[in-house]
Write an enzyme that holds these catalytic residues in place. Structure first.
Site, short mmCIF file in Angstrom:
data_model
loop_
_atom_site.label_atom_id
_atom_site.label_comp_id
_atom_site.label_asym_id
_atom_site.label_seq_id
_atom_site.Cartn_x
_atom_site.Cartn_y
_atom_site.Cartn_z
CD GLU A 83 -8.80 1.70 6.25
OE1 GLU A 83 -8.66 0.63 6.88
OE2 GLU A 83 -8.51 2.80 6.71
CG HIS A 139 -6.53 -1.87 7.65
ND1 HIS A 139 -6.41 -0.52 7.87
CD2 HIS A 139 -5.37 -2.41 8.11
CE1 HIS A 139 -5.25 -0.25 8.40
NE2 HIS A 139 -4.60 -1.38 8.58
CG ASN A 197 -9.78 -0.84 10.29
OD1 ASN A 197 -8.82 -1.56 10.03
ND2 ASN A 197 -10.05 0.25 9.59
CG ASP A 217 -0.36 -0.45 2.50
OD1 ASP A 217 0.88 -0.41 2.61
OD2 ASP A 217 -1.11 -0.82 3.41
P1 PGA Z 1 0.92 -2.72 12.78
O1 PGA Z 1 -0.04 -2.30 11.60
O2 PGA Z 1 1.71 -3.88 12.30
O3 PGA Z 1 1.81 -1.52 13.00
O4 PGA Z 1 0.06 -3.05 13.96
C1 PGA Z 1 -0.92 -3.21 11.04
C2 PGA Z 1 -1.89 -2.52 10.12
O5 PGA Z 1 -2.46 -1.49 10.51
O6 PGA Z 1 -2.10 -3.00 9.01
#
Ligand code: PGA
Length: 250
Positions: free
Chosen positions: A143, A138, A136, A67
């Site tokens: 999202e 994602h 959430n 992303d």
């Molecule tokens: P994180 O992020 O590994 O920093 O918890 C995961 C995400 O939000 O996809």
């Protein structure tokens, strides 16, 4: 879904690195979908250590960025391409011409997504998707609500993602509001998906991911339908409510 439970963060990194190393041993030019975020960083450092010790050769790997924020130049500290390079591509000695970017700093963003999908198709699809889990649900920046076959596209970050990403950049006002994300269809079609999850704050979303209803409101719940998923998780994230079927790491 297969679950590997780690007792320590070091073990989490090793288990994750083992899965990447196995893929590269079987297919040196494997197509890897590579997440940023904090969770896989220890695993990437472990891979870099193995390369430095002559135990891993990733020089033929093909890397696909998962992303990217819209309108953030490559030299901006928030650039996810920059983060992917610093944490994965450069330490593993992967030539930049083997990296497929999501170009989101100006130009035609729809054409950029289409070019990305064409590169994925030309590679024959993704061999291994390395993913973190958003609070959430994602995956990448898919999202909620999100269809299982959502394509690579432009998205608006949800308020929850703005808050959770603020920790990386020193405040919510620093978080870009839009991003390009590899499609849910790209992720779901990967031959192997490794979801790396760490921390008690991920307990609830992991339980929903693994055992909740399969719903667009929790994009990660679609992983219940994917053919080959390994969840690498630390013990603090597995709760009695998760009711996982686990293989304990030794
Ligand atoms: P994180 O992020 O590994 O920093 O918890 C995961 C995400 O939000 O996809």
């Amino acid at each position: 879904m297969h679950t590997l439970v780690a007792d320590t963060s070091e073990q989490l990194s090793q288990l994750g690195a083992d899965l990447v190393a196995r893929t590269l041993a079987e297919r040196p030019a494997a197509a890897l979908l590579v997440a940023t975020g904090n969770t896989p960083m220890g695993m990437y450092q472990e891979l870099a250590r193995r390369r430095a010790d002559g135990l891993l050769d990733a020089s033929q790997a093909r890397v696909f960025q998962l992303d990217e924020y819209v309108g953030v130049p490559e030299d901006d500290v928030r650039s996810l391409y920059g983060w992917t390079r610093r944490s994965f591509v450069d330490p593993l000695g992967i030539p930049l011409e083997q990296v497929t970017r999501l170009m989101a700093d100006g130009g035609d963003l729809q054409a950029s997504c289409q070019a990305y999908d064409e590169r994925v198709a030309a590679a024959g699809g993704i061999d291994l998707a390395i993913l973190g889990l958003g609070p959430n649900g994602h995956l990448g920046f898919n999202e909620p609500p999100c269809a299982a076959d959502a394509p690579t596209r432009l998205i608006d970050l949800t308020p929850e993602s703005v808050v959770s990403n603020a920790v990386y950049w020193g405040g919510e006002d620093q978080v870009p509001r839009q991003a390009l994300t590899a499609g849910m269809n790209v992720i779901m079609q990967a031959r192997h998906i490794v979801l790396v999850v760490s921390g008690a704050h991920k307990q609830d979303i992991l339980a929903r991911t693994m055992h909740g209803p399969v719903t667009p409101d929790i994009p990660s719940s679609f992983l219940q339908l994917a053919p080959n998923v390994t969840i690498v998780v630390d013990r603090s994230t597995i709760t009695s409510t998760s009711q996982p079927s686990v293989s304990h790491a030794t």
